[in-house]
Design an enzyme around this catalytic site. Structure first.
Site, mmCIF file in Angstrom:
data_model
loop_
_atom_site.group_PDB
_atom_site.id
_atom_site.type_symbol
_atom_site.label_atom_id
_atom_site.label_comp_id
_atom_site.label_asym_id
_atom_site.label_seq_id
_atom_site.Cartn_x
_atom_site.Cartn_y
_atom_site.Cartn_z
ATOM 1 N N TYR A 146 -1.781 -0.516 10.871
ATOM 2 C CA TYR A 146 -1.904 -1.203 9.574
ATOM 3 C C TYR A 146 -0.714 -0.851 8.681
ATOM 4 O O TYR A 146 -0.029 -1.737 8.145
ATOM 5 C CB TYR A 146 -3.216 -0.806 8.881
ATOM 6 C CG TYR A 146 -3.255 -1.144 7.402
ATOM 7 C CD1 TYR A 146 -3.241 -2.463 6.968
ATOM 8 C CD2 TYR A 146 -3.286 -0.126 6.434
ATOM 9 C CE1 TYR A 146 -3.250 -2.772 5.595
ATOM 10 C CE2 TYR A 146 -3.308 -0.436 5.073
ATOM 11 C CZ TYR A 146 -3.292 -1.756 4.661
ATOM 12 O OH TYR A 146 -3.310 -2.064 3.326
ATOM 13 N N THR A 198 0.827 -1.214 0.000
ATOM 14 C CA THR A 198 0.000 0.000 0.000
ATOM 15 C C THR A 198 0.864 1.268 0.000
ATOM 16 O O THR A 198 2.001 1.250 0.490
ATOM 17 C CB THR A 198 -0.889 -0.010 1.262
ATOM 18 O OG1 THR A 198 -1.509 1.260 1.407
ATOM 19 C CG2 THR A 198 -0.090 -0.283 2.529
ATOM 20 N N ASP A 199 0.269 2.365 -0.483
ATOM 21 C CA ASP A 199 0.954 3.663 -0.408
ATOM 22 C C ASP A 199 1.000 4.192 1.027
ATOM 23 O O ASP A 199 1.730 5.136 1.322
ATOM 24 C CB ASP A 199 0.289 4.685 -1.345
ATOM 25 C CG ASP A 199 -1.183 4.943 -1.029
ATOM 26 O OD1 ASP A 199 -1.730 4.332 -0.096
ATOM 27 O OD2 ASP A 199 -1.793 5.779 -1.745
ATOM 28 N N LYS A 242 2.306 -3.281 7.199
ATOM 29 C CA LYS A 242 2.598 -3.470 5.773
ATOM 30 C C LYS A 242 4.039 -3.018 5.473
ATOM 31 O O LYS A 242 4.741 -3.651 4.678
ATOM 32 C CB LYS A 242 1.607 -2.679 4.914
ATOM 33 C CG LYS A 242 0.176 -3.195 4.946
ATOM 34 C CD LYS A 242 -0.015 -4.590 4.390
ATOM 35 C CE LYS A 242 0.173 -4.670 2.899
ATOM 36 N NZ LYS A 242 -0.237 -6.030 2.377
HETATM 37 P P1 NAD Z 1 -9.493 -7.537 2.194
HETATM 38 O O1 NAD Z 1 -9.452 -7.266 3.663
HETATM 39 O O2 NAD Z 1 -10.736 -7.292 1.439
HETATM 40 O O3 NAD Z 1 -9.076 -9.054 1.911
HETATM 41 C C1 NAD Z 1 -8.011 -9.687 2.594
HETATM 42 C C2 NAD Z 1 -8.206 -11.182 2.469
HETATM 43 O O4 NAD Z 1 -7.108 -11.807 3.168
HETATM 44 C C3 NAD Z 1 -9.502 -11.690 3.118
HETATM 45 O O5 NAD Z 1 -10.179 -12.538 2.230
HETATM 46 C C4 NAD Z 1 -9.026 -12.439 4.348
HETATM 47 O O6 NAD Z 1 -9.843 -13.543 4.691
HETATM 48 C C5 NAD Z 1 -7.643 -12.888 3.916
HETATM 49 N N1 NAD Z 1 -6.760 -13.143 5.075
HETATM 50 C C6 NAD Z 1 -6.611 -12.368 6.176
HETATM 51 N N2 NAD Z 1 -5.753 -12.954 7.026
HETATM 52 C C7 NAD Z 1 -5.351 -14.103 6.453
HETATM 53 C C8 NAD Z 1 -4.443 -15.128 6.830
HETATM 54 N N3 NAD Z 1 -3.793 -15.092 8.007
HETATM 55 N N4 NAD Z 1 -4.248 -16.169 5.992
HETATM 56 C C9 NAD Z 1 -4.930 -16.249 4.806
HETATM 57 N N5 NAD Z 1 -5.790 -15.305 4.397
HETATM 58 C C10 NAD Z 1 -6.002 -14.235 5.205
HETATM 59 O O7 NAD Z 1 -8.275 -6.701 1.594
HETATM 60 P P2 NAD Z 1 -8.095 -6.080 0.139
HETATM 61 O O8 NAD Z 1 -8.637 -4.716 0.148
HETATM 62 O O9 NAD Z 1 -8.549 -7.043 -0.865
HETATM 63 O O10 NAD Z 1 -6.505 -5.951 0.083
HETATM 64 C C11 NAD Z 1 -5.708 -6.982 -0.476
HETATM 65 C C12 NAD Z 1 -4.243 -6.580 -0.350
HETATM 66 O O11 NAD Z 1 -4.032 -5.348 -1.014
HETATM 67 C C13 NAD Z 1 -3.805 -6.376 1.098
HETATM 68 O O12 NAD Z 1 -2.500 -6.891 1.231
HETATM 69 C C14 NAD Z 1 -3.815 -4.868 1.273
HETATM 70 O O13 NAD Z 1 -2.855 -4.461 2.216
HETATM 71 C C15 NAD Z 1 -3.428 -4.416 -0.125
HETATM 72 N N6 NAD Z 1 -3.948 -3.071 -0.469
HETATM 73 C C16 NAD Z 1 -5.288 -2.809 -0.443
HETATM 74 C C17 NAD Z 1 -5.738 -1.541 -0.801
HETATM 75 C C18 NAD Z 1 -7.203 -1.193 -0.820
HETATM 76 O O14 NAD Z 1 -7.546 -0.041 -1.095
HETATM 77 N N7 NAD Z 1 -8.117 -2.115 -0.571
HETATM 78 C C19 NAD Z 1 -4.835 -0.544 -1.155
HETATM 79 C C20 NAD Z 1 -3.472 -0.857 -1.158
HETATM 80 C C21 NAD Z 1 -3.044 -2.128 -0.834
#
Ligand code: NAD
Ligand code: TYD
Length: 370
Positions: free
Chosen positions: A159, A133-134, A163
């Site tokens: 958080y 993430t940013d 990360k």
């Molecule tokens: P989300 O919370 O919707 O999904 C995360 C998934 O990971 C869930 O399905 C959860 O069940 C699973 N999970 C959690 N802990 C776990 C574990 N110990 N073992 C296996 N699975 C596990 O998140 P998202 O928004 O889809 O984000 C996905 C990735 O992208 C993350 O790494 C997040 O940091 C990164 N990210 C998200 C955004 C955003 O805007 N949503 C922005 C930048 C980066």
């Protein structure tokens, strides 16, 4: 044939990536691992599981024996690592799960990948994409230049810190063990299947239910909104063609403050209700059902502690090296997203049943109007 592990594939971005990968690379074997936390939902994956287009494993990335076994059984050539605890407010209320999954879980997966690829002698041909993430870069003032890959790490929430720690571990595995990893740092995603705890779906669903729209502080905080399908295309470009050991920033080029985002959601819903008389009978508590504006529900509330003021992404490296530019215009993408939530009421009702209500009480109960 490539064998691909997608962690967190039942989450918001994960589900979108599984569908994009399946459509774009029909030959690859896809294995999805997800612990099925509160944030997960496999409804959209069920047809792919049923026709064996993907293999779904309910499992925790912290489970070293399981990760080792999966690498042995499936001989993964590519890993797209998305599993994480992802919500800033939850990290403030209860940080431990963030350290467990985001730091120790990432470490467990890195070790499993390194061991498997070393013993198979396939380090050179394999790829490990760490999706980050940013928020690791901290906060910008309005006039600051956007985050580049060279920006210093200054995480402000548990958080973001978790990360950042995972990014550092990935980098260390590249430098120390020559693990063929790449990192992406992207801005705020929006689109279909986003959990209703995040800003955009929360505001859409609250407005439909006639509940207040809680904007933290004065709503001047700025995010760079990235449509999830643009993000998934960028992830696939990076894992296919990115240079090992490099970081790529991914942004939507859509900076908006929260006041404007919530106002646009309200205006979009108002127009949708004006155009479709059925919506008023489906969502009678929504102000738009009686011809009023959803904006009447906007409520400025107690701010988030350590609330980052602005995120902005300089995505020139992604465009210059890999030729990928995110292109979905925010107004159009938001319109599609509002329509998706209108069309998928069953999905969000399922996501907001049970423990979701406890979270709403915990996160919003103490916030007062400001
Ligand atoms: P989300 O919370 O919707 O999904 C995360 C998934 O990971 C869930 O399905 C959860 O069940 C699973 N999970 C959690 N802990 C776990 C574990 N110990 N073992 C296996 N699975 C596990 O998140 P998202 O928004 O889809 O984000 C996905 C990735 O992208 C993350 O790494 C997040 O940091 C990164 N990210 C998200 C955004 C955003 O805007 N949503 C922005 C930048 C980066
Ligand atoms: P969020 O979707 O939680 O993403 P992030 O914190 O990772 O950027 O929040 C986006 C922005 O919206 C952020 O500035 C916090 C703000 N926000 C609100 O004003 N009210 C809310 O109820 C939520 C969930 C977020």
């Amino acid at each position: 044939m490539r064998s691909v592990l997608i962690t967190g594939g039942a989450g918001f971005i994960g589900q979108n990536l599984v569908h994009a990968w399946r459509a774009g690379q029909p030959i690859d074997r896809l294995v999805v691992v997800d612990a099925m936390t509160y944030a997960a939902n496999v409804r959209s994956l069920e047809p792919l599981i049923a026709d064996r287009s993907i293999l779904f494993v309910k499992g925790d990335i912290k489970d070293a024996a399981l990760m080792r076994r999966l690498f042995e059984e499936h001989e993964f050539t590519h890993v797209a690592h998305l599993a994480a605890e992802s919500h800033v407010d939850r990290s403030i209320a209860d940080p431990e799960a963030f350290l467990q999954t985001n730091v120790l879980g990432t470490f467990t997966l890195l070790r499993a990948a390194l061991d498997a690829w070393r013993s198979a002698g396939t380090l050179d041909q394999s790829r490990f994409l760490h999706v980050s993430t940013d928020e690791v870069y901290g906060s910008l003032q309005l006039t600051d230049p956007a985050f580049s890959e060279a920006s210093p790490y200054r995480p402000n929430s548990p958080y973001a810190a978790s990360k950042a720690a995972s990014d550092h571990l990935v980098r260390a595995y590249v430098e120390t063990y020559r693990l063929p990893a790449l990192i992406t740092n992207c801005s705020n995603n929006y689109g279909s299947y986003q959990h209703p705890e995040k800003l955009i779906p929360l505001m859409i669903i609250h407005a439909l239910e006639g509940q207040s729209l809680p904007i933290y502080g004065d709503g001047s905080n700025v995010r760079d909104w990235l449509h999830v399908s643009d993000h998934c295309a960028a992830l696939m470009a990076v894992i296919e063609r990115g240079r090992v050991g490099e970081t790529y920033n991914v942004g939507g080029g859509n900076e908006r403050n929260n006041r404007d985002v919530v106002g646009l959601i309200c205006d979009t819903l108002d127009r949708a209700f004006a155009a479709d008389a059925n919506l008023a009978s489906r969502f009678p508590a929504c102000p738009a059902a009686s011809g009023n504006s959803c904006r009447a529900l906007i409520n400025f509330v107690t701010d988030r502690p350590g609330h980052d003021h602005r995120y902005a992404i300089d995505a020139r490296k992604l465009a210059g090296e890999l030729g990928y530019r995110c292109s979905i215009d925010f107004d159009a993408g938001l319109g599609q997203t509002v329509q998706w939530y209108l069309d998928h009421e069953d999905w969000w009702r399922e996501m907001t049943s049970g423990a979701y209500k406890d979270w709403i009480d915990k996160n919003y109960g103490f916030r007062i109007a400001v």
